[in-house]
Design a protein around this motif. Structure first.
Motif, mmCIF file in Angstrom:
data_model
loop_
_atom_site.group_PDB
_atom_site.id
_atom_site.type_symbol
_atom_site.label_atom_id
_atom_site.label_comp_id
_atom_site.label_asym_id
_atom_site.label_seq_id
_atom_site.Cartn_x
_atom_site.Cartn_y
_atom_site.Cartn_z
ATOM 1 N N HIS A 69 14.630 -11.082 -70.751
ATOM 2 C CA HIS A 69 15.811 -10.203 -70.800
ATOM 3 C C HIS A 69 16.622 -10.341 -69.513
ATOM 4 O O HIS A 69 16.372 -9.672 -68.525
ATOM 5 C CB HIS A 69 15.369 -8.743 -70.986
ATOM 6 N N CYS A 71 21.204 -7.319 -74.569
ATOM 7 C CA CYS A 71 21.934 -6.041 -74.742
ATOM 8 C C CYS A 71 23.236 -6.207 -75.534
ATOM 9 O O CYS A 71 24.181 -5.439 -75.354
ATOM 10 C CB CYS A 71 22.272 -5.380 -73.412
ATOM 11 N N TYR A 105 25.843 0.743 -76.205
ATOM 12 C CA TYR A 105 27.182 0.366 -75.751
ATOM 13 C C TYR A 105 28.200 0.340 -76.894
ATOM 14 O O TYR A 105 29.393 0.375 -76.653
ATOM 15 C CB TYR A 105 27.144 -1.019 -75.096
ATOM 16 N N HIS A 120 18.788 -3.229 -77.295
ATOM 17 C CA HIS A 120 18.977 -2.116 -76.354
ATOM 18 C C HIS A 120 19.240 -0.912 -77.253
ATOM 19 O O HIS A 120 20.247 -0.861 -77.947
ATOM 20 C CB HIS A 120 20.171 -2.453 -75.448
ATOM 21 N N HIS A 172 13.946 -3.321 -72.355
ATOM 22 C CA HIS A 172 13.770 -2.464 -71.159
ATOM 23 C C HIS A 172 13.435 -1.015 -71.534
ATOM 24 O O HIS A 172 14.176 -0.086 -71.249
ATOM 25 C CB HIS A 172 14.974 -2.527 -70.216
ATOM 26 N N ASP A 199 15.945 -7.421 -66.751
ATOM 27 C CA ASP A 199 17.270 -6.825 -67.011
ATOM 28 C C ASP A 199 18.200 -7.185 -65.844
ATOM 29 O O ASP A 199 19.218 -6.538 -65.632
ATOM 30 C CB ASP A 199 17.176 -5.298 -67.177
HETATM 31 ZN ZN LIG Z 1 20.329 -3.273 -71.907
#
Ligand SMILES: [Zn+2]
Length: 470
Positions: free
Chosen positions: A71, A97, A172, A198, A228, A342
């Motif tokens: 990641h 992500c 997001y 994510h 994560h 991350d």
């Molecule tokens: Zn993320």
């Protein structure tokens, strides 16, 4: 001595690593031996003496596969690659992500034309660029049926060209519908390619968000990686989220988790993480937010600097000090958890950012392996190499033995430690101690603890798309 062994002894190897403790996570063998590297492969591991153009004495050191970071956000940046290599990373998976370059293979081909120090594979990033390409005006808008069909086609095309999987950044793009998630995951399931996610929410909303990912696995059959996880659930929620994941894992769901060494996440201040009510969601206030980049880098924010930064520099990276440190160990101990960073944001620079990019692996080695014995050395190496390599189908990586790619790390288990600190307290990009050599495809990127600035032995990694199920 057999003729075969004789043959091995007459060859001159490019590099010979002598007398190290070789740890192979695939076979779980730990032995003192000499390693011979020929071109980009491990050619021999033996107790016999080997001839080499370059000979390294690794007495008292551990010799293991280079770390595979499942990641990353390095997305082609050279400084990021050096920072990651400094802590033993030889392969990264970018496009995490739901954000990153697209089309992935075009990006990687261009990157490797000019050369890159470490190996890199890319995920098709769904949540930003593909939604934009489909004409969805903002992450706060839902995709229509037609747009979902278009996005699915682009994802399939990118997977066919060699992307490692497809990533979603649900937090997001909060208007990603269940139908959109299912459509994307089904494309990945068709080729048995992973879907790192994510999750939709952190803090007090994170349990429902974790359940949603498990339901996606159940509905589509796609192999999912919960990204994560400590950053999403490590605000006191892991005691509840881990049993949910454990149950699914024990029942044979195709599910895995990744997590780093830190409990406090970094994200852009303008992102949906700081939506209305974030103080309640994360049970925190302005002073718990540290600016990682931008004009206030290194400072805790106030109500006015928070709003100013959000308005004027929405991409500025901030860290929210909302996590519980003990939850890192709890998560990393689980059999389904692999280690990730991350880290490596494309705008990474010396002195700013989050220490995850430069400190993750040495911090876990120093604290959780050496000092607290939460993980054995074998468990740590497995979680940092073999597990992520297997998850992404990297057959010649994540193990050390004859025929493996010569992505090799030599470190001192007695002295290895992170030096990266949060801005304001130190340098987030400080190199660790104890990482002595890092080979990528048979060439050193780190030698004697120093970055070889001109070395570009990395290779682009593509994943073949074979139809798994229709
Ligand atoms: Zn993320």
């Amino acid at each position: 001595m057999t003729q075969m062994e004789n043959e091995f002894l007459r060859i001159e190897y490019n590099y010979v690593i002598n007398n190290g403790t070789v740890i192979d996570p695939r076979t779980e063998v730990r032995t003192i031996a000499n390693v011979g590297i020929k071109k980009d492969k491990v050619a021999v591991i033996t107790r016999a003496e080997l001839k080499g153009k370059h000979v390294i004495d690794a007495t008292g050191k551990i010799v293991c596969p280079g770390f595979v970071d499942p990641h990353s956000h390095a997305d082609g940046q050279l400084f990021s690659a050096h920072v990651m290599a400094n802590m033993g990373v030889t392969t990264i998976i970018i496009g995490s992500c739901g954000v990153g370059p697209y089309p992935t293979q075009k990006f990687l081909k261009e990157l490797y034309q000019s050369g890159y120090p470490i190996n890199c594979g890319a995920l098709t990033p769904e949540s930003w660029i593909l939604r934009e390409k489909a004409g969805i005006p903002s992450p706060y808008d839902e995709a229509s049926e037609k747009q979902i069909a278009m996005i699915s086609e682009w994802v399939e095309q990118d997977l066919l060209e060699g992307a490692m999987g497809v990533s979603l950044g649900l937090e997001y793009a909060p208007k990603t519908s269940w139908e959109e998630m299912v459509a994307i995951a089904k494309v990945a399931a068709k080729y048995d390619k992973p879907v790192p996610i994510h999750s939709r929410a952190g803090g007090w909303n994170s349990l429902a968000a974790t359940r949603e990912i498990i339901k996606l696995q159940e509905t589509t059959g796609a192999r999912v990686l919960i990204s994560h996880h400590v950053y999403q659930c490590g605000q006191g929620m892991l005691a509840e989220s881990l049993p949910i994941i454990e149950k699914a894992y024990r029942q044979g769901y195709k599910i895995a988790v990744d997590s780093g060494a830190y409990c406090d996440f970094a994200c852009p201040i303008g992102s949906e993480v700081f939506c209305d009510g974030w103080q309640q969601i994360y049970d925190c206030t302005y002073h718990d937010i540290l600016a990682g980049t931008g004009v206030y880098a290194g400072q805790r924010l106030t109500e006015s600097t928070f709003h100013e930064l959000k308005r004027d520099d929405p991409d500025a990276s901030v860290t929210a000090f909302v996590g519980k440190p003990y939850e890192v160990a709890l998560t990393l101990k689980q059999p389904y958890t692999m280690i990730s960073t991350d880290g490596g944001f494309p705008n990474l620079a010396p002195g700013v950012g989050h220490p995850q990019s430069a400190g993750t692996y040495p911090k876990i080695l120093a604290e959780l392996v050496r000092e607290q014995d939460v993980l054995s050395m074998m468990e740590f190496i497995k979680k940092a190499t073999w597990m992520p390599a297997q998850f992404f189908g990297l057959e010649n990586k994540g193990w050390i033995g004859e025929g493996a790619d010569a992505d090799i790390l030599i470190f001192d288990p007695k002295t290895v430690k992170d030096n990266a600190a949060f801005p304001g307290l130190g340098d987030p990009m400080a190199a660790p101690d104890g990482i002595e050599y890092v080979f990528v495809n048979g060439a050193p990127v780190i030698a004697d603890g120093k970055v070889m600035a001109d070395a570009r032995p990395g290779k682009m990694i593509s994943s073949e798309a074979r139809i798994w199920k229709l």
